[in-house]
Write an enzyme that holds these catalytic residues in place. Sequence first.
Site, PDB file in Angstrom:
ATOM      1  N   ASP A  80       0.828  -1.202   0.000  1.00 18.26           N
ATOM      2  CA  ASP A  80       0.000   0.000   0.000  1.00 18.26           C
ATOM      3  C   ASP A  80       0.870   1.264   0.000  1.00 18.26           C
ATOM      4  O   ASP A  80       2.002   1.254   0.485  1.00 18.26           O
ATOM      5  CB  ASP A  80      -0.886  -0.047   1.257  1.00 18.26           C
ATOM      6  CG  ASP A  80      -2.017   0.946   1.252  1.00 18.26           C
ATOM      7  OD1 ASP A  80      -2.412   1.394   0.173  1.00 18.26           O
ATOM      8  OD2 ASP A  80      -2.522   1.264   2.356  1.00 18.26           O
ATOM      9  N   GLY A 179      -8.719   7.418   7.717  1.00 20.35           N
ATOM     10  CA  GLY A 179      -9.020   7.513   9.144  1.00 20.35           C
ATOM     11  C   GLY A 179     -10.503   7.681   9.403  1.00 20.35           C
ATOM     12  O   GLY A 179     -11.356   7.177   8.665  1.00 20.35           O
ATOM     13  N   GLY A 207     -10.017   4.724   2.479  1.00 21.05           N
ATOM     14  CA  GLY A 207     -10.845   5.361   3.493  1.00 21.05           C
ATOM     15  C   GLY A 207     -12.233   4.766   3.596  1.00 21.05           C
ATOM     16  O   GLY A 207     -13.214   5.487   3.776  1.00 21.05           O
ATOM     17  N   SER A 209     -13.225   2.765   6.022  1.00 20.51           N
ATOM     18  CA  SER A 209     -13.620   2.635   7.423  1.00 20.51           C
ATOM     19  C   SER A 209     -14.609   3.740   7.780  1.00 20.51           C
ATOM     20  O   SER A 209     -14.322   4.919   7.593  1.00 20.51           O
ATOM     21  CB  SER A 209     -12.394   2.735   8.342  1.00 20.51           C
ATOM     22  OG  SER A 209     -11.557   1.608   8.192  1.00 20.51           O
ATOM     23  N   VAL A 229      -9.402  -0.965   4.050  1.00 16.23           N
ATOM     24  CA  VAL A 229      -9.894  -0.851   5.427  1.00 16.23           C
ATOM     25  C   VAL A 229      -8.725  -0.990   6.383  1.00 16.23           C
ATOM     26  O   VAL A 229      -7.986  -1.972   6.327  1.00 16.23           O
ATOM     27  CB  VAL A 229     -10.958  -1.933   5.736  1.00 16.23           C
ATOM     28  CG1 VAL A 229     -11.472  -1.787   7.168  1.00 16.23           C
ATOM     29  CG2 VAL A 229     -12.110  -1.859   4.738  1.00 16.23           C
ATOM     30  N   THR A 231      -8.534   1.540   9.747  1.00 12.32           N
ATOM     31  CA  THR A 231      -8.816   2.136  11.052  1.00 12.32           C
ATOM     32  C   THR A 231      -9.656   1.239  11.952  1.00 12.32           C
ATOM     33  O   THR A 231      -9.300   0.992  13.112  1.00 12.32           O
ATOM     34  CB  THR A 231      -9.518   3.498  10.876  1.00 12.32           C
ATOM     35  OG1 THR A 231      -8.670   4.358  10.110  1.00 12.32           O
ATOM     36  CG2 THR A 231      -9.797   4.138  12.230  1.00 12.32           C
TER      37      THR A 231
END
Length: 325
Positions: A80, A179, A207, A209, A229, A231
């Site tokens: 990533d 986040g 992002g 989450s 995914v 956080t």
Amino acid sequence: MLASTSELLNTALRNGYAIGAFNVYNLEGVKAVIKAAEALHSPAILQLHPSVLQYGKSPLVGLSMEAARKSLVPIAVHLDHSTSEKDIHLGLAAGIKSIMADGSFLPYEQNLIFSREMTKLSHANGAVVEAEIGRISGREESLTIDDKAAKMTDPVAAVEFIKETKVDFLAVTIGNVHGKYFSEPKLDFPRLEKIRAAVSVPLVMHGASGLPDSTIDQCIKFGVSKFNVNTEVREAYMDVLKSNISEAHPDLWEIMEKAINAMRWVISDKLQLFGSVGKAYLHQSLDADDLTAKSTSNKQTSGNKLSFDQMLKPVYSEAFCLILK
């Protein structure tokens, strides 16, 4: 089985669901993803951030790769947010065949050059590439981007970018953030629809989450094939550690088992949300096996693969496939 990210995402795109890519940091994270995916007969991706790769180096990659090979379901391993050529060389040298060349922090022209060069390098080493245009706000690992620096993906630029760089997947920015979401997410679906209509490669959304179920459904409808995914899974792990830290003489393996289970339930919820549950059989084609063979020196048949907890567990019977269809 160790799967190709390209095969996973393109099959998901054709069949109207998405693949969950979960950031892992250690054995516990790897086990949580594999256990959840196997229990739900779902494909998934083990995702390593370069900072984690710097920490765990080749042993962590080896752990992830071997876990994917032994899994009863298709599992890919992906590097990533690789913002430097050094990160990408490190990932390729460790055997990773799926790379994010992240030049999103650069001006567009420099991002194009970086992504093009890193795609050439990765393709030469048998790896597929994800890149990003636009820039997502929020915080992930050491990456912090404020709202002013964020910039949404331009559909017209996306066409040129893919043509010039030859990247295999495109991460898009349509109002998603890294986040936590501190207010109701407002994603630009008309923009996403235009991007999907303009390009043919699978689209990726960072992002994921905290995004509402209805938002995820809309994203899949408009062609997002991979959700990142981190956080929520990480928080589940940390909550277990915090709740057990007051014990006088805790057995670490018991705490780790609790952490695995906590992460596993979060991952299971996401796999169901992404629509990939029960879809593992779609990735058992000869093409998928051929792609896997290229990245695996000792290819095993599916009947000989071992899960973490069981041996010789039959899962892909003809009857099971017919039921899922």
